[in-house]
Design a protein around this motif. Structure first.
Motif, PDB file in Angstrom:
ATOM      1  N   SER A 112      12.010  57.573  45.973  1.00  0.00           N
ATOM      2  CA  SER A 112      11.973  56.347  46.771  1.00  0.00           C
ATOM      3  C   SER A 112      12.905  55.314  46.156  1.00  0.00           C
TER       4      SER A 112
ATOM      5  N   THR B 291       6.116  49.520  48.430  1.00  0.00           N
ATOM      6  CA  THR B 291       5.292  50.381  49.278  1.00  0.00           C
ATOM      7  C   THR B 291       6.056  50.908  50.479  1.00  0.00           C
ATOM      8  N   GLU B 292       6.878  50.080  51.098  1.00  0.00           N
ATOM      9  CA  GLU B 292       7.624  50.511  52.279  1.00  0.00           C
ATOM     10  C   GLU B 292       8.556  51.672  51.943  1.00  0.00           C
TER      11      GLU B 292
ATOM     12  N   GLN C  71       8.288  53.706  49.359  1.00  0.00           N
ATOM     13  CA  GLN C  71       7.487  54.855  48.939  1.00  0.00           C
ATOM     14  C   GLN C  71       6.884  55.576  50.146  1.00  0.00           C
ATOM     15  N   ASP C  72       6.508  54.809  51.166  1.00  0.00           N
ATOM     16  CA  ASP C  72       6.020  55.425  52.400  1.00  0.00           C
ATOM     17  C   ASP C  72       7.139  56.216  53.076  1.00  0.00           C
ATOM     18  N   TRP C  73       8.351  55.675  53.053  1.00  0.00           N
ATOM     19  CA  TRP C  73       9.507  56.355  53.635  1.00  0.00           C
ATOM     20  C   TRP C  73       9.778  57.674  52.906  1.00  0.00           C
TER      21      TRP C  73
ATOM     22  N   SER D  91       7.594  59.549  51.454  1.00  0.00           N
ATOM     23  CA  SER D  91       6.571  60.522  51.863  1.00  0.00           C
ATOM     24  C   SER D  91       6.839  61.044  53.263  1.00  0.00           C
TER      25      SER D  91
ATOM     26  N   ASP E  53       2.421  59.865  42.970  1.00  0.00           N
ATOM     27  CA  ASP E  53       1.949  59.016  44.058  1.00  0.00           C
ATOM     28  C   ASP E  53       2.593  57.639  44.017  1.00  0.00           C
TER      29      ASP E  53
ATOM     30  N   ALA F  66       0.673  53.354  48.752  1.00  0.00           N
ATOM     31  CA  ALA F  66       0.815  54.408  49.763  1.00  0.00           C
ATOM     32  C   ALA F  66       2.097  55.175  49.463  1.00  0.00           C
ATOM     33  N   GLY F  67       2.242  56.333  50.114  1.00  0.00           N
ATOM     34  CA  GLY F  67       3.476  57.098  49.958  1.00  0.00           C
ATOM     35  C   GLY F  67       3.626  57.723  48.589  1.00  0.00           C
TER      36      GLY F  67
ATOM     37  N   SER G 176       7.842  47.183  59.783  1.00  0.00           N
ATOM     38  CA  SER G 176       6.996  47.754  58.754  1.00  0.00           C
ATOM     39  C   SER G 176       5.513  47.476  58.997  1.00  0.00           C
TER      40      SER G 176
ATOM     41  N   TYR H  59       3.495  47.509  56.713  1.00  0.00           N
ATOM     42  CA  TYR H  59       3.046  46.884  55.462  1.00  0.00           C
ATOM     43  C   TYR H  59       3.511  45.436  55.354  1.00  0.00           C
TER      44      TYR H  59
END
Length: 401
Positions: free
Chosen positions: A159, A164-165, A167-169, A171, A195, A199-200, A230, A232
């Motif tokens: 990432s 968080t954004e 990291q979600d991407w 995942s 992790d 999130a993500g 987003s 988030y």
């Protein structure tokens, strides 16, 4: 006189019906393959026979199979397995061509039957669609003739900045490649997984195992950019996130790679895997540090590999060493390609700001910036429908690699 008039009327009706029938037939034929399309797949099938040297492969596979029947063949397990793989690889090309030839022949027969009103245009089109897909798939595989193209792949996702954004991407990309692998019946192992904070994921390393996995995925290396509103962000703002994808060939013990064991150090740590069907919860992870020295420049660089694939530390050490061999092999391969001047001139470096592909959710658009291929099927792409992007990349860059 009346008799003549009657004949003229009949002739007129015959001519009228003839042209109506001819017109209707032409309308029907517009929706069915043409003679030129049939000729095209026949020509491409013949070309594949030449390019793949099928006659030579038939002789070669017989010779290689004879070697497997020699006394004591299985005394050297490693050499025997390598020989069996050689036979299997040759046979795959032969079987692939036979399938193409049969599909093309079936299309030609169906086309001839249609002219004799013994088959429907729908049946002809179905045969043609099947043959065309098989031809295109084999043509695509034929492009993958590089030294490493036939190998399995190691695909690592990191990432980027953005919390968080981002990291979600990362995942989401992980899921996308898992779906792609699943659709192609490839096996996926997770060798390292960290992790995200909320999130993500921060990073994941996946081993993707299947026929020519590296050849198909090598063009995925680079920065992938996401633009979306987003979930988030409390203000519902449109945000841009980045993640990097790095793909290397997964080498096995048959590939000679020189490793200076004096430059290896190990750390151990406790961790847990990502969960799910293909991932075991683990208790002991290993961290391998290798002080790599560039043989040409003398520059030093630390290669860091973490492995949390199994519950056993020794197995994780072996897996980490395999991944180290893959990275060192990849570096040597790239140097060889550079020496042969086969590196594509337009390929961008993997760094922030030089994204290879953009995924713009609000505009329903995914675009590859190297080939300019794009699609509005964002949902399909995120579900693993990447073949059109992969094909566009290979069509444009395969000759320069």
């Amino acid at each position: 006189m009346q008799h003549i008039r009657h004949k003229l009327e009949l002739a007129g009706m015959y001519i009228f019906n003839f042209f109506v029938t001819l017109h209707s037939k032409r309308i029907k034929e517009r929706f069915m393959i043409t003679a030129d399309q049939l000729k095209d797949i026949k020509d491409r099938t013949e070309a594949l026979h030449r390019y793949l040297q099928i006659e030579n492969k038939l002789i070669e596979v017989q010779e290689e199979e004879l070697r497997t029947q020699a006394p004591g063949f299985w005394d050297d397990q490693k050499a025997a397995e390598a020989q069996m793989k050689k036979v299997k690889d040759l046979q795959k090309w032969i079987d692939g061509y036979k399938e193409v030839k049969a599909a093309t022949d079936d299309t030609e027969v169906a086309y001839d039957f249609y002219k004799e009103e013994m088959s429907t245009e729908e049946e002809v089109d179905e045969y043609y669609a099947t043959a065309l897909k098989l031809i295109e798939d084999l043509e695509l595989k034929n492009m993958l003739r590089g030294e490493a193209d036939g190998m399995d792949a190691v695909l690592k996702i990191n990432s980027g900045a953005g919390g968080t954004e981002a990291q979600d991407w990362a995942s989401m990309l992980m899921r996308m490649y898992q779906r792609w692998a699943e659709a192609h019946k490839y096996k996926v192992n997770i060798s390292n997984f960290i992790d995200g904070d909320e999130a993500g994921i921060k990073t994941v390393t996946m081993e993707i195992m299947g026929d020519q996995a590296y050849g198909f995925l090598k063009g995925e290396s680079g920065v992938h950019r996401l633009v979306r509103v987003s979930p988030y962000n409390a203000q519902g703002k449109r945000m841009t996130s980045f993640a990097s994808v790095f793909v290397t060939p997964l080498v096995d013990d048959s590939i000679e790679v020189v490793i200076d064991k004096s430059k290896i150090s190990w750390d151990t740590f406790r961790s847990s895997g990502a969960g799910g069907q293909n991932v075991n919860k683990v208790e002991t992870g290993v961290r391998l540090r290798y002080q790599y020295v560039d043989p040409d420049t003398g520059e030093e660089e630390e290669i860091l590999i973490e492995n949390t694939e199994t519950r056993k530390q020794q197995e994780n050490r072996e897996n980490a060493m395999r991944l180290l061999r893959s990275q060192l092999y990849d570096r040597a391969l790239k140097k060889k390609m550079a020496e042969q001047q086969k590196i594509e001139a337009g390929k961008k470096k993997i760094e922030w700001g030089s994204q290879i592909r953009s995924y713009v959710f609000d505009d329903r658009r995914v675009k590859d910036h190297r080939t300019n291929y794009q699609t509005s099927d964002v949902g399909g792409v995120m579900d693993g429908k990447l073949d059109d992007f992969i094909k566009a990349y290979l069509m444009e860059f395969s000759e320069t690699e």
